[in-house]
Design a protein around this motif. Sequence first.
Motif, mmCIF file in Angstrom:
data_model
loop_
_atom_site.group_PDB
_atom_site.id
_atom_site.type_symbol
_atom_site.label_atom_id
_atom_site.label_comp_id
_atom_site.label_asym_id
_atom_site.label_seq_id
_atom_site.Cartn_x
_atom_site.Cartn_y
_atom_site.Cartn_z
ATOM 1 N N ASP A 89 0.840 -1.205 0.000
ATOM 2 C CA ASP A 89 0.000 0.000 0.000
ATOM 3 C C ASP A 89 0.870 1.248 0.000
ATOM 4 N N GLY A 90 0.242 2.370 -0.278
ATOM 5 C CA GLY A 90 0.988 3.622 -0.200
ATOM 6 C C GLY A 90 0.340 4.738 -0.988
ATOM 7 N N ASN A 91 1.022 5.888 -0.947
ATOM 8 C CA ASN A 91 0.523 7.100 -1.605
ATOM 9 C C ASN A 91 0.431 6.933 -3.121
ATOM 10 N N SER A 92 -0.252 7.893 -3.733
ATOM 11 C CA SER A 92 -0.375 7.884 -5.188
ATOM 12 C C SER A 92 1.004 8.006 -5.834
ATOM 13 N N SER A 93 1.217 7.165 -6.827
ATOM 14 C CA SER A 93 2.411 7.249 -7.657
ATOM 15 C C SER A 93 3.743 7.179 -6.909
ATOM 16 N N CYS A 94 3.831 6.254 -5.974
ATOM 17 C CA CYS A 94 5.130 6.107 -5.289
ATOM 18 C C CYS A 94 5.876 4.891 -5.824
ATOM 19 N N GLY A 95 5.416 4.358 -6.942
ATOM 20 C CA GLY A 95 6.131 3.235 -7.552
ATOM 21 C C GLY A 95 5.654 1.881 -7.077
ATOM 22 N N LYS A 96 4.447 1.830 -6.547
ATOM 23 C CA LYS A 96 3.928 0.557 -6.039
ATOM 24 C C LYS A 96 3.824 -0.487 -7.144
ATOM 25 N N SER A 97 3.265 -0.076 -8.295
ATOM 26 C CA SER A 97 2.994 -1.095 -9.316
ATOM 27 C C SER A 97 4.293 -1.638 -9.913
ATOM 28 N N THR A 98 5.268 -0.783 -10.145
ATOM 29 C CA THR A 98 6.548 -1.254 -10.691
ATOM 30 C C THR A 98 7.188 -2.253 -9.725
ATOM 31 N N TYR A 99 7.175 -1.892 -8.461
ATOM 32 C CA TYR A 99 7.770 -2.728 -7.419
ATOM 33 C C TYR A 99 6.993 -4.045 -7.303
ATOM 34 N N ALA A 100 5.662 -3.936 -7.269
ATOM 35 C CA ALA A 100 4.830 -5.130 -7.118
ATOM 36 C C ALA A 100 5.037 -6.090 -8.294
ATOM 37 N N LYS A 101 5.167 -5.535 -9.497
ATOM 38 C CA LYS A 101 5.373 -6.392 -10.682
ATOM 39 C C LYS A 101 6.697 -7.127 -10.584
ATOM 40 N N LEU A 102 7.741 -6.432 -10.146
ATOM 41 C CA LEU A 102 9.058 -7.061 -10.015
ATOM 42 C C LEU A 102 9.036 -8.183 -8.984
ATOM 43 N N ILE A 103 8.389 -7.902 -7.852
ATOM 44 C CA ILE A 103 8.304 -8.909 -6.791
ATOM 45 C C ILE A 103 7.544 -10.133 -7.306
ATOM 46 N N ALA A 104 6.424 -9.872 -7.990
ATOM 47 C CA ALA A 104 5.594 -10.966 -8.510
ATOM 48 C C ALA A 104 6.392 -11.810 -9.510
ATOM 49 N N ALA A 105 7.142 -11.141 -10.385
ATOM 50 C CA ALA A 105 7.919 -11.868 -11.395
ATOM 51 C C ALA A 105 8.978 -12.732 -10.709
ATOM 52 N N GLU A 106 9.618 -12.180 -9.697
ATOM 53 C CA GLU A 106 10.684 -12.931 -9.020
ATOM 54 C C GLU A 106 10.139 -14.173 -8.305
ATOM 55 N N LEU A 107 8.955 -14.042 -7.723
ATOM 56 C CA LEU A 107 8.406 -15.164 -6.951
ATOM 57 C C LEU A 107 7.500 -16.071 -7.785
ATOM 58 N N GLY A 108 7.222 -15.664 -9.021
ATOM 59 C CA GLY A 108 6.277 -16.424 -9.849
ATOM 60 C C GLY A 108 4.850 -16.251 -9.339
#
Length: 233
Positions: free
Chosen positions: A11-30
Amino acid sequence: MEEQKIIIALDGNSSCGKSTYAKLIAAELGYAYIDSGAMYRAVTLAAMDAGLFDDTGAPPVEKIEALLPQIQLKLKHNQEKQRTEIFLNGRMVEDLIRQMDVSAHVSYIAAISAVRRKMVEYQRSLGKEKGVVMDGRDIGTVVFPEAAIKIFLTASLEVRAERRYKELIDKGMPAEYSDVQENLEKRDRIDSNREDSPLMQAEDAILLDNSEMTLEQQMIWFRELYQQVISEL
Ligand code: CDP
């Protein structure tokens, strides 16, 4: 032995890079990446298409409630583009929902309880099997209070506005820097002050300010956290 699957709430404020970070984490863990904000944006687009906004204020709640049963959302993975796309009543709206006019209206829609109930139900159904990284405003507090990892991401307003402005320009979407900054401030204010599920850090969430961090540094930080959490399960 295969590692146990968990839910990761970001979670977090608008446009703090959540989606980029979440996508990377998801890709790494499958894991699957689920962008809960896209759902609120898609409902906003539906309300705009139905002509329910007359100016920049909130539309009448009863009209939004009446529209809700006609809204079908679906997430589908696009293999070619390597991204998950959101469909509103069968129409792919992944790019349309990122436009500034949707950003200008979305926080009003996200403050309506009937909308939140429908979105949260959908979000929980997507997390049933675990193995998901979901980003939003209330994932750690309301949607998955039992999530094994909760991160509350933040960054300075200037850094956030610069990142979003660059993202829009890179995608060829019209934007003014000052409008972007104003919109982020306004959404943070509305999202943090609404009665239903306001944006706030869950008590057991870990705060991460990424203003001065690269994505690689964020991933190093995450890997350490993940290993620790998994070893304690
Ligand atoms: O990516 P960005 O930070 O611009 O926002 P987003 O994640 O696409 O979310 C758009 C808006 O949806 C937010 O400003 C909130 O008003 C709302 N939202 C929410 O209320 N709850 C969520 N779980 C996710 C988004």
